[in-house]
Design a protein around this motif. Structure first.
Motif, PDB file in Angstrom:
ATOM      1  N   SER A 101      19.213 -30.859 125.512  1.00 20.57           N
ATOM      2  CA  SER A 101      18.715 -30.559 124.617  1.00 20.57           C
ATOM      3  C   SER A 101      16.862 -30.434 125.111  1.00 20.57           C
ATOM      4  O   SER A 101      16.547 -30.834 126.582  1.00 20.57           O
ATOM      5  CB  SER A 101      18.179 -31.165 123.057  1.00 20.57           C
ATOM      6  OG  SER A 101      17.825 -32.282 124.467  1.00 20.57           O
ATOM      7  N   ASN A 126      18.835 -27.505 120.939  1.00 19.37           N
ATOM      8  CA  ASN A 126      20.004 -27.246 121.957  1.00 19.37           C
ATOM      9  C   ASN A 126      20.761 -26.636 122.319  1.00 19.37           C
ATOM     10  O   ASN A 126      21.589 -25.174 122.454  1.00 19.37           O
ATOM     11  CB  ASN A 126      21.866 -28.302 121.477  1.00 19.37           C
ATOM     12  CG  ASN A 126      20.775 -28.894 120.686  1.00 19.37           C
ATOM     13  OD1 ASN A 126      21.055 -30.441 121.253  1.00 19.37           O
ATOM     14  ND2 ASN A 126      20.417 -29.684 119.115  1.00 19.37           N
ATOM     15  N   SER A 133      18.859 -38.023 122.749  1.00 20.09           N
ATOM     16  CA  SER A 133      18.075 -38.406 123.761  1.00 20.09           C
ATOM     17  C   SER A 133      18.857 -39.850 123.398  1.00 20.09           C
ATOM     18  O   SER A 133      18.269 -40.406 122.494  1.00 20.09           O
ATOM     19  CB  SER A 133      16.782 -37.729 123.415  1.00 20.09           C
ATOM     20  OG  SER A 133      16.115 -38.885 124.412  1.00 20.09           O
ATOM     21  N   SER A 153      12.728 -47.190 124.706  1.00 22.80           N
ATOM     22  CA  SER A 153      14.416 -46.183 125.289  1.00 22.80           C
ATOM     23  C   SER A 153      15.102 -47.552 124.742  1.00 22.80           C
ATOM     24  O   SER A 153      15.240 -48.388 124.441  1.00 22.80           O
ATOM     25  CB  SER A 153      14.288 -46.990 127.013  1.00 22.80           C
ATOM     26  OG  SER A 153      15.568 -47.044 127.086  1.00 22.80           O
ATOM     27  N   ALA A 161      11.873 -40.636 132.957  1.00 23.27           N
ATOM     28  CA  ALA A 161      11.075 -39.611 131.654  1.00 23.27           C
ATOM     29  C   ALA A 161      10.074 -38.215 132.002  1.00 23.27           C
ATOM     30  O   ALA A 161       8.378 -39.305 133.190  1.00 23.27           O
ATOM     31  CB  ALA A 161      11.042 -39.803 130.734  1.00 23.27           C
ATOM     32  N   SER A 212      11.154 -36.334 127.614  1.00 19.79           N
ATOM     33  CA  SER A 212      12.115 -35.416 127.988  1.00 19.79           C
ATOM     34  C   SER A 212      12.632 -36.472 129.371  1.00 19.79           C
ATOM     35  O   SER A 212      11.961 -36.649 130.138  1.00 19.79           O
ATOM     36  CB  SER A 212      12.270 -34.135 128.325  1.00 19.79           C
ATOM     37  OG  SER A 212      11.242 -33.836 129.334  1.00 19.79           O
ATOM     38  N   TYR A 213      14.194 -35.871 129.719  1.00 18.74           N
ATOM     39  CA  TYR A 213      14.449 -36.612 131.268  1.00 18.74           C
ATOM     40  C   TYR A 213      16.530 -35.364 131.287  1.00 18.74           C
ATOM     41  O   TYR A 213      16.697 -35.402 130.830  1.00 18.74           O
ATOM     42  CB  TYR A 213      14.415 -38.314 131.216  1.00 18.74           C
ATOM     43  CG  TYR A 213      15.767 -38.654 129.902  1.00 18.74           C
ATOM     44  CD1 TYR A 213      17.106 -38.523 130.629  1.00 18.74           C
ATOM     45  CD2 TYR A 213      15.435 -38.746 128.762  1.00 18.74           C
ATOM     46  CE1 TYR A 213      17.659 -39.083 129.293  1.00 18.74           C
ATOM     47  CE2 TYR A 213      16.064 -39.333 127.994  1.00 18.74           C
ATOM     48  CZ  TYR A 213      17.801 -39.585 128.407  1.00 18.74           C
ATOM     49  OH  TYR A 213      18.408 -39.876 127.023  1.00 18.74           O
ATOM     50  N   HIS A 219      20.370 -32.277 130.344  1.00 15.88           N
ATOM     51  CA  HIS A 219      18.699 -32.416 130.001  1.00 15.88           C
ATOM     52  C   HIS A 219      18.477 -33.446 128.422  1.00 15.88           C
ATOM     53  O   HIS A 219      19.152 -32.079 127.040  1.00 15.88           O
ATOM     54  CB  HIS A 219      18.246 -31.415 130.289  1.00 15.88           C
ATOM     55  CG  HIS A 219      16.713 -31.154 130.053  1.00 15.88           C
ATOM     56  ND1 HIS A 219      15.682 -31.225 129.357  1.00 15.88           N
ATOM     57  CD2 HIS A 219      15.621 -31.125 130.831  1.00 15.88           C
ATOM     58  CE1 HIS A 219      14.436 -31.241 129.292  1.00 15.88           C
ATOM     59  NE2 HIS A 219      14.446 -31.079 130.045  1.00 15.88           N
ATOM     60  N   TYR A 220      18.078 -34.193 128.557  1.00 16.38           N
ATOM     61  CA  TYR A 220      17.496 -34.626 127.150  1.00 16.38           C
ATOM     62  C   TYR A 220      16.029 -34.857 126.636  1.00 16.38           C
ATOM     63  O   TYR A 220      15.726 -34.887 127.663  1.00 16.38           O
ATOM     64  CB  TYR A 220      17.774 -36.077 127.320  1.00 16.38           C
ATOM     65  CG  TYR A 220      19.853 -36.607 127.738  1.00 16.38           C
ATOM     66  CD1 TYR A 220      20.891 -36.758 126.595  1.00 16.38           C
ATOM     67  CD2 TYR A 220      20.326 -36.675 128.982  1.00 16.38           C
ATOM     68  CE1 TYR A 220      21.898 -36.545 126.920  1.00 16.38           C
ATOM     69  CE2 TYR A 220      20.725 -36.539 129.468  1.00 16.38           C
ATOM     70  CZ  TYR A 220      22.576 -36.752 128.380  1.00 16.38           C
ATOM     71  OH  TYR A 220      23.317 -36.633 128.428  1.00 16.38           O
ATOM     72  N   ALA A 221      16.277 -33.820 125.538  1.00 16.01           N
ATOM     73  CA  ALA A 221      14.020 -34.490 124.590  1.00 16.01           C
ATOM     74  C   ALA A 221      14.851 -34.495 123.093  1.00 16.01           C
ATOM     75  O   ALA A 221      15.620 -34.718 122.041  1.00 16.01           O
ATOM     76  CB  ALA A 221      14.669 -32.966 125.076  1.00 16.01           C
ATOM     77  N   ASN A 222      13.289 -35.285 122.847  1.00 15.82           N
ATOM     78  CA  ASN A 222      13.420 -35.737 122.033  1.00 15.82           C
ATOM     79  C   ASN A 222      12.227 -35.048 121.319  1.00 15.82           C
ATOM     80  O   ASN A 222      10.898 -35.430 122.747  1.00 15.82           O
ATOM     81  CB  ASN A 222      13.641 -37.428 121.552  1.00 15.82           C
ATOM     82  CG  ASN A 222      13.978 -37.759 120.184  1.00 15.82           C
ATOM     83  OD1 ASN A 222      13.824 -36.647 118.880  1.00 15.82           O
ATOM     84  ND2 ASN A 222      14.326 -38.896 120.006  1.00 15.82           N
TER      85      ASN A 222
END
Length: 272
Positions: A101, A126, A133, A153, A161, A212-213, A219-222
């Motif tokens: 994401s 995505n 995330s 978290s 992140a 993001s991280y 890959h992760y994002a919010n």
């Protein structure tokens, strides 16, 4: 008769002033981006823009700022977007990054009434698969030129992140719009950004903050949004309204004085 004349002049001036005030126009743009899971088969991002104001947005440019992929559309342009009208754009995507994401943004530049404005729209996209995330933006506020966001978290493992503010660079001045933050496990942290907004008049603009991280090749994002209320001490429209009001008061006062003088002179003539 003189009183009727004063009332008539006043009515004409007030009607003219009301007509002037009604002629003041605004542009209010709402942007929405949507897509299914992006891959080599489904490689288009759809973006719509709606103008709910009563004015025209002219020379409208849409500039994509993408991280998880590239696009063949460097810029999209339309001559104008009228009141209660929508515009639709489709961005062809390629050169995909890690699956997961991403926070993707589109910049909008436009003109209204001889002035230039810019705004930014951000959303989660995505690539390859849905990647929820483990970092959530639980709250955010803007006060005294400071954006304060709280990030929580939900993971038991460490996460390194990146937190970023997504705002139009030509309008907002931000010191260090990107901040690195580490979580050792379940925890919440407050992140501060100093931001000077533009001097728009009586407007509210949602500013996106993304976190993001990367974890295990994904890959992760919010994303979260902070409403920034924009106020100008003296916009052009307000200035002209105040000027018109003062002019009305002065003209009415002058008419009253002239009428009183004429009435007094008429009485003197009748006495003689």
């Amino acid at each position: 008769m003189h009183a009727f004349r004063i009332v008539l002049y006043t009515a004409i001036i007030v009607v003219a002033m009301i007509g002037f005030s009604g002629a003041i126009t605004t542009v209010s743009l709402t942007g929405t981006c949507s897509s299914n899971i992006i891959n080599t088969t489904n490689h288009f991002l759809q973006f719509s823009l709606y103008n709910s104001g009563n004015g025209f947005a002219s020379n409208l440019d849409i500039v994509p700022i993408f991280y998880g992929f590239s696009t063949s559309n460097a810029i999209e342009t339309i001559p104008e977007l009228g009141p209660n009208s929508s515009a639709y754009f489709s961005f062809n995507l390629y050169n995909f990054s890690l699956p997961g994401s991403y926070v993707e943004s589109l910049l909008a530049y436009y003109q209204q009434g001889g002035s230039s404005f810019s705004t930014m729209y951000s959303c989660i996209v995505n690539v390859g698969r849905i990647a929820p995330s483990m970092l959530a933006i639980s709250s955010g506020e803007f006060k005294n030129n400071i954006i304060n966001v709280s990030i929580t978290s939900l993971a038991s493992y460490p996460i390194n992140a990146t937190v970023e503010v997504y705002a139009p660079p030509s309008s907002f001045k931000i010191n260090n719009s990107i901040v690195n933050v580490s979580f050792s496990g379940y925890a919440s942290k407050s992140i501060l950004f100093k931001m000077i907004p533009p001097k728009y008049s009586n407007a509210t603009m949602p500013i996106a903050v993304g976190v993001s991280y990367i974890k295990n090749g994904m890959h992760y994002a919010n994303i979260g949004f902070v409403n920034v209320v924009l106020r100008s001490s003296s916009s052009n429209s307000e200035f002209y309204i105040i000027l018109a009001t003062v002019a009305v008061i002065i003209i009415i006062a002058v008419l009253i004085v002239i009428s009183i003088v004429k009435h007094s002179n008429r009485k003197r003539s009748e006495v003689k």
